[in-house]
Design a protein around this motif. Structure first.
Motif, PDB file in Angstrom:
ATOM      1  N   GLN A  99     -18.979  61.913  34.536  1.00  0.00           N
ATOM      2  CA  GLN A  99     -18.313  61.161  33.465  1.00  0.00           C
ATOM      3  C   GLN A  99     -17.018  61.838  33.013  1.00  0.00           C
ATOM      4  O   GLN A  99     -16.065  61.172  32.630  1.00  0.00           O
ATOM      5  CB  GLN A  99     -19.233  61.009  32.258  1.00  0.00           C
ATOM      6  CG  GLN A  99     -20.191  59.861  32.402  1.00  0.00           C
ATOM      7  CD  GLN A  99     -20.589  59.268  31.056  1.00  0.00           C
ATOM      8  OE1 GLN A  99     -19.980  59.502  30.024  1.00  0.00           O
ATOM      9  NE2 GLN A  99     -21.637  58.480  31.081  1.00  0.00           N
ATOM     10  N   GLU A 126     -27.635  70.624  24.431  1.00  0.00           N
ATOM     11  CA  GLU A 126     -26.441  69.780  24.618  1.00  0.00           C
ATOM     12  C   GLU A 126     -25.891  69.906  26.038  1.00  0.00           C
ATOM     13  O   GLU A 126     -25.737  70.996  26.577  1.00  0.00           O
ATOM     14  CB  GLU A 126     -25.368  70.178  23.588  1.00  0.00           C
ATOM     15  CG  GLU A 126     -24.138  69.282  23.658  1.00  0.00           C
ATOM     16  CD  GLU A 126     -23.181  69.472  22.483  1.00  0.00           C
ATOM     17  OE1 GLU A 126     -23.525  70.187  21.529  1.00  0.00           O
ATOM     18  OE2 GLU A 126     -22.089  68.889  22.545  1.00  0.00           O
ATOM     19  N   TRP A 127     -25.585  68.744  26.622  1.00  0.00           N
ATOM     20  CA  TRP A 127     -25.077  68.731  27.987  1.00  0.00           C
ATOM     21  C   TRP A 127     -24.180  67.534  28.190  1.00  0.00           C
ATOM     22  O   TRP A 127     -24.121  66.625  27.364  1.00  0.00           O
ATOM     23  CB  TRP A 127     -26.237  68.689  28.993  1.00  0.00           C
ATOM     24  CG  TRP A 127     -27.252  67.629  28.712  1.00  0.00           C
ATOM     25  CD1 TRP A 127     -28.371  67.767  27.924  1.00  0.00           C
ATOM     26  CD2 TRP A 127     -27.249  66.265  29.166  1.00  0.00           C
ATOM     27  NE1 TRP A 127     -29.059  66.571  27.875  1.00  0.00           N
ATOM     28  CE2 TRP A 127     -28.406  65.644  28.624  1.00  0.00           C
ATOM     29  CE3 TRP A 127     -26.402  65.521  29.977  1.00  0.00           C
ATOM     30  CZ2 TRP A 127     -28.713  64.308  28.873  1.00  0.00           C
ATOM     31  CZ3 TRP A 127     -26.712  64.186  30.230  1.00  0.00           C
ATOM     32  CH2 TRP A 127     -27.864  63.600  29.682  1.00  0.00           C
ATOM     33  N   ILE A 128     -23.488  67.564  29.321  1.00  0.00           N
ATOM     34  CA  ILE A 128     -22.597  66.462  29.686  1.00  0.00           C
ATOM     35  C   ILE A 128     -22.706  66.244  31.193  1.00  0.00           C
ATOM     36  O   ILE A 128     -22.836  67.202  31.950  1.00  0.00           O
ATOM     37  CB  ILE A 128     -21.133  66.789  29.290  1.00  0.00           C
ATOM     38  CG1 ILE A 128     -20.184  65.633  29.586  1.00  0.00           C
ATOM     39  CG2 ILE A 128     -20.622  68.043  29.990  1.00  0.00           C
ATOM     40  CD1 ILE A 128     -20.143  64.591  28.536  1.00  0.00           C
ATOM     41  N   GLU A 129     -22.685  64.999  31.596  1.00  0.00           N
ATOM     42  CA  GLU A 129     -22.657  64.706  33.037  1.00  0.00           C
ATOM     43  C   GLU A 129     -21.237  64.878  33.542  1.00  0.00           C
ATOM     44  O   GLU A 129     -20.313  64.200  33.060  1.00  0.00           O
ATOM     45  CB  GLU A 129     -23.085  63.252  33.263  1.00  0.00           C
ATOM     46  CG  GLU A 129     -24.561  63.073  33.430  1.00  0.00           C
ATOM     47  CD  GLU A 129     -24.884  61.635  33.798  1.00  0.00           C
ATOM     48  OE1 GLU A 129     -24.633  61.257  34.956  1.00  0.00           O
ATOM     49  OE2 GLU A 129     -25.349  60.916  32.909  1.00  0.00           O
ATOM     50  N   LEU A 130     -21.064  65.756  34.532  1.00  0.00           N
ATOM     51  CA  LEU A 130     -19.705  66.070  34.992  1.00  0.00           C
ATOM     52  C   LEU A 130     -19.006  64.857  35.602  1.00  0.00           C
ATOM     53  O   LEU A 130     -17.787  64.723  35.506  1.00  0.00           O
ATOM     54  CB  LEU A 130     -19.747  67.236  35.975  1.00  0.00           C
ATOM     55  CG  LEU A 130     -19.979  68.594  35.282  1.00  0.00           C
ATOM     56  CD1 LEU A 130     -20.289  69.668  36.315  1.00  0.00           C
ATOM     57  CD2 LEU A 130     -18.768  68.995  34.449  1.00  0.00           C
ATOM     58  N   ILE A 134     -23.929  75.163  34.950  1.00  0.00           N
ATOM     59  CA  ILE A 134     -23.872  73.873  35.648  1.00  0.00           C
ATOM     60  C   ILE A 134     -25.121  73.732  36.503  1.00  0.00           C
ATOM     61  O   ILE A 134     -25.449  74.626  37.292  1.00  0.00           O
ATOM     62  CB  ILE A 134     -22.602  73.771  36.522  1.00  0.00           C
ATOM     63  CG1 ILE A 134     -21.352  73.807  35.632  1.00  0.00           C
ATOM     64  CG2 ILE A 134     -22.631  72.484  37.364  1.00  0.00           C
ATOM     65  CD1 ILE A 134     -20.040  73.864  36.388  1.00  0.00           C
ATOM     66  N   GLU A 170     -26.459  62.733  22.865  1.00  0.00           N
ATOM     67  CA  GLU A 170     -26.564  64.066  23.485  1.00  0.00           C
ATOM     68  C   GLU A 170     -25.818  65.116  22.663  1.00  0.00           C
ATOM     69  O   GLU A 170     -25.871  66.305  22.972  1.00  0.00           O
ATOM     70  CB  GLU A 170     -25.972  64.033  24.905  1.00  0.00           C
ATOM     71  CG  GLU A 170     -26.767  63.163  25.872  1.00  0.00           C
ATOM     72  CD  GLU A 170     -25.887  62.464  26.899  1.00  0.00           C
ATOM     73  OE1 GLU A 170     -24.737  62.890  27.103  1.00  0.00           O
ATOM     74  OE2 GLU A 170     -26.355  61.482  27.492  1.00  0.00           O
ATOM     75  N   LYS A 186     -24.806  68.495  35.719  1.00  0.00           N
ATOM     76  CA  LYS A 186     -24.593  68.546  34.268  1.00  0.00           C
ATOM     77  C   LYS A 186     -24.076  69.925  33.872  1.00  0.00           C
ATOM     78  O   LYS A 186     -24.459  70.929  34.480  1.00  0.00           O
ATOM     79  CB  LYS A 186     -25.899  68.301  33.515  1.00  0.00           C
ATOM     80  CG  LYS A 186     -26.488  66.926  33.715  1.00  0.00           C
ATOM     81  CD  LYS A 186     -27.842  66.858  33.023  1.00  0.00           C
ATOM     82  CE  LYS A 186     -28.472  65.483  33.173  1.00  0.00           C
ATOM     83  NZ  LYS A 186     -29.868  65.478  32.694  1.00  0.00           N
ATOM     84  N   CYS A 244     -20.734  68.250  25.129  1.00  0.00           N
ATOM     85  CA  CYS A 244     -20.601  66.794  24.960  1.00  0.00           C
ATOM     86  C   CYS A 244     -19.658  66.476  23.801  1.00  0.00           C
ATOM     87  O   CYS A 244     -18.762  65.637  23.933  1.00  0.00           O
ATOM     88  CB  CYS A 244     -22.008  66.230  24.723  1.00  0.00           C
ATOM     89  SG  CYS A 244     -22.047  64.494  24.324  1.00  0.00           S
ATOM     90  N   GLY A 246     -19.753  61.198  27.922  1.00  0.00           N
ATOM     91  CA  GLY A 246     -20.969  61.632  27.231  1.00  0.00           C
ATOM     92  C   GLY A 246     -21.417  60.626  26.192  1.00  0.00           C
ATOM     93  O   GLY A 246     -20.687  59.691  25.855  1.00  0.00           O
ATOM     94  N   TYR A 261     -24.073  72.489  30.632  1.00  0.00           N
ATOM     95  CA  TYR A 261     -24.818  72.703  29.390  1.00  0.00           C
ATOM     96  C   TYR A 261     -24.078  73.638  28.443  1.00  0.00           C
ATOM     97  O   TYR A 261     -23.472  74.624  28.880  1.00  0.00           O
ATOM     98  CB  TYR A 261     -26.185  73.327  29.705  1.00  0.00           C
ATOM     99  CG  TYR A 261     -27.135  72.398  30.400  1.00  0.00           C
ATOM    100  CD1 TYR A 261     -28.101  71.702  29.690  1.00  0.00           C
ATOM    101  CD2 TYR A 261     -27.063  72.210  31.791  1.00  0.00           C
ATOM    102  CE1 TYR A 261     -28.990  70.851  30.333  1.00  0.00           C
ATOM    103  CE2 TYR A 261     -27.951  71.357  32.438  1.00  0.00           C
ATOM    104  CZ  TYR A 261     -28.906  70.681  31.706  1.00  0.00           C
ATOM    105  OH  TYR A 261     -29.783  69.835  32.348  1.00  0.00           O
TER     106      TYR A 261
END
Ligand code: ZN
Length: 401
Positions: free
Chosen positions: A383, A377-381, A109, A371, A113, A120, A367, A115
């Motif tokens: 979201q 690859e990642w995600i915005e927490l 983290i 992405e 984000k 995602c 996500g 990873y």
């Protein structure tokens, strides 16, 4: 986020703990679940066991649906006050990790984000569903509708997980108000998406020594006429068949093989054709149409070609925007993400298989598809937290009518 509960005013709305949401996602990412069809494929069994234990720890029923050797869906239930059901479905498999520039299974983290492979697509969606169920189960809440969770295998290749799930649901499909299928949609609600039909075209010529090519028939040259025809379809004909949500059908050549040696005129060339269908198009009818036209082209141009049977067929899907699942989910989501809209998508998903057994389905999750499958690859927490809140409110507010 914790104070954003907007359920029915008389109903308790349990808070969402953002650290717990991140923790669940991190645990999911740390369990490799590469589809066995891909290099390094581990299968989904270990992740399936995690989901099963997650549900059992909450004293919720959990069941394995075996769909292939060593591969099973996990089906859980949050009991409601009626027999009407809402399905939350997400796939457990991911693509391979080759070429990734970050540690694929650390779940690091940084800067808001998280990873990792699958962060995602679509462990963030699965984490959001698990977190929403957990918070409601721990608060002892019995929603009006019964919530079913399905964590399924094999979305990334042949859909055997959701296909088995759909077969099981089919006799009781009328009990379902709808299904939310987790995929990265940027928290938009996807009510329609494309399908596809893939097949090969083999073009034959006559081999000869390349010092005198006139003695043969060059299969690669002949194939160029097929390529022109395919591009013609894509650029001139298909735009007229556009669907308001998904846009027009598309077709493109995604593979080519031909030639045996640098000094031989090739006798054979094969291309792979990927035709994307829109809602309302039957992939097999589309395939028959293209096959007939390619054969007509062959007759007109003197080509010798054969069109293979399709090796992939997937259906487009569309759910009426008046369906309760669409309305309730949009309302719930816009509380946290006012920009959320109903739209279409070009990709395929598990949702089409559920729609075909008459469960009104939408695709929804944190996500962005851009992405997914990437090197980092990642995600915005944030979201993921918004998705948990939206799903929690959907579960609390959805009505049986
Ligand atoms: Zn996915």
């Amino acid at each position: 986020m914790s104070s954003l509960g907007k359920g029915d005013s008389e109903q308790m709305v349990p808070d969402i703990n953002r650290n717990r949401v991140a923790e669940i996602l991190q645990q999911l990412v740390r369990i490799p679940s590469i589809n066995p069809a891909f290099p390094g494929g581990t299968g989904e069994a270990e992740l399936g066991r995690y989901v099963e234990e997650f549900l059992l720890r909450l004293n919720l029923p959990a069941e394995r649906q075996v769909v292939a050797e060593g591969r099973f869906n996990v089906l859980g239930t949050l009991p409601g006050r009626s027999q009407r059901k809402l399905l939350l479905e997400a796939h457990m498999d991911t693509v391979q990790t080759i070429g990734m520039t970050i540690p694929p299974f650390d779940g690091t983290i940084e800067g808001g984000k998280l990873y990792g492979r699958g962060a995602c697509d679509t462990k963030a969606s699965l984490a959001a569903m698990l977190a929403a169920i957990e918070v409601l189960a721990l608060a002892g809440i019995r929603p009006e509708v019964t919530i079913e969770l399905a964590a399924v295998v094999d979305e990334e290749t042949t859909y055997i997980g959701v296909s088995a799930l759909a077969e099981r649901i089919k006799p009781d499909a009328a009990e379902y108000i709808g299904a939310v299928v987790g995929e990265p949609t940027g928290l938009d609600i996807i009510s329609a998406h494309k399908g596809c039909c893939r097949f090969y075209v083999d073009v034959n010529g006559i081999a000869c020594h390349s010092s005198n090519p006139a003695l043969g028939i060059n299969a690669i040259d002949q194939t160029s006429k097929v390529l022109s025809f395919v591009n013609e379809l894509h650029e001139r004909r298909y735009p007229q068949r556009a669907h308001p949500l998904t846009g027009p059908p598309t077709v493109c050549v995604t593979g080519i093989q031909g030639g045996v040696a640098p000094n031989t005129v090739p006798a054979h060339c094969r291309i792979t054709v990927d035709r994307r269908t829109v809602p309302g198009e039957e992939p097999l009818i589309v395939y028959e149409e293209m096959k007939r036209e390619l054969e007509e082209l062959a007759g007109a141009e003197g080509l010798e070609l054969t069109v293979s049977e399709p090796f992939v067929i997937d259906y487009a899907m569309e759910t009426d925007q008046k369906e309760p699942i669409v309305r309730y989910l949009l309302t719930a989501t816009q509380t946290y993400e006012p920009q959320a809209i109903i739209r279409g998508a070009a990709y395929c998903s598990d949702a089409s298989k559920l729609v075909r057994v008459a469960v009104p389905s939408v695709v929804f999750g944190p996500g962005h598809i851009s992405e997914a499958h990437t090197q980092d690859e990642w995600i915005e927490l944030i979201q993921v937290e918004q998705a948990v809140c939206a799903l929690r409110d959907l579960i609390l507010n959805v009505k049986t009518i």
